[in-house]
Design a protein around this motif. Structure first.
Motif, PDB file in Angstrom:
ATOM      1  N   TYR A  47     -49.839  22.524 -44.543  1.00 46.65           N
ATOM      2  CA  TYR A  47     -50.847  23.585 -44.574  1.00 46.65           C
ATOM      3  C   TYR A  47     -51.077  23.959 -46.027  1.00 46.65           C
ATOM      4  N   THR A  53     -52.636  34.265 -47.090  1.00 48.04           N
ATOM      5  CA  THR A  53     -52.285  33.489 -45.904  1.00 48.04           C
ATOM      6  C   THR A  53     -50.914  33.951 -45.431  1.00 48.04           C
ATOM      7  N   PRO A 155     -56.553  29.563 -37.865  1.00 46.56           N
ATOM      8  CA  PRO A 155     -55.675  28.616 -38.563  1.00 46.56           C
ATOM      9  C   PRO A 155     -56.378  27.938 -39.740  1.00 46.56           C
ATOM     10  N   ARG A 157     -57.112  24.944 -42.501  1.00 45.19           N
ATOM     11  CA  ARG A 157     -57.148  23.470 -42.398  1.00 45.19           C
ATOM     12  C   ARG A 157     -56.892  22.871 -43.751  1.00 45.19           C
ATOM     13  N   VAL A 158     -56.227  21.746 -43.743  1.00 47.51           N
ATOM     14  CA  VAL A 158     -55.945  21.030 -45.009  1.00 47.51           C
ATOM     15  C   VAL A 158     -57.111  20.110 -45.297  1.00 47.51           C
TER      16      VAL A 158
END
Length: 158
Positions: A47, A53, A155, A157-158
């Motif tokens: 991540y 975050t 969530p 995202r990479v």
């Protein structure tokens, strides 16, 4: 076992676990990134480690954080017993949301600057409560972190 095992407020730089895959038996971890960049690995999934975050980690899952520039890496961290989570789930009546955060595949929540500031305030209050040895108040602030995070769940995202 103590409910709160580790508590760090505005911890800066690296620590002995950065970049090292590790586990916590019967414990959970919340890692709130105030500033910094890098990667967070949870269950072999990467991540982005970015400002505002928050990561929810089941301690039985292999995990590590790896900041790019350690002196810019500022975070709040709490490691606590799974028993505390069970008590909070009963109190909040939100076991499905908490289960998803810690035991699902989401792992992280991107926060608005305002939500991140509120969670930072919760960490400060937990820290103050711990210094005064007021475990019940600390649990109230941990539940605030959960409720604020659950409201903004998205969530990264990479």
């Amino acid at each position: 076992m103590k409910d709160i095992v580790t508590l760090k407020y505005h911890d800066t730089g690296t620590d002995s676990l950065n970049g090292k895959k590790h586990f916590h038996d019967n414990e959970l971890e919340i890692l709130h990134i105030i500033s910094g960049s890098g990667v967070m690995m949870i269950k072999d999934k990467l991540y982005p480690l970015t400002d505002n975050t928050i990561f929810f980690v089941c301690g039985r899952d292999a995990h590590f954080s790896s900041p790019r520039i350690p002196k810019e890496y500022i975070r709040n961290k709490i490691v606590f017993s799974e028993n505390l989570l069970c008590s909070l789930c009963e109190k909040l009546g939100t076991s499905s949301v908490l289960d998803e955060l810690f035991y699902g595949d989401k792992g992280a929540v991107n926060l608005s600057a305002e939500s991140s500031m509120h969670i930072d305030e919760c960490f400060l209050k937990i820290t103050e409560s711990q210094k005064q040895r007021k475990e019940i108040r600390a649990m109230q602030f941990v539940s605030n972190i959960f409720s604020k995070s659950a409201r903004v769940f998205s969530p990264p995202r990479v």
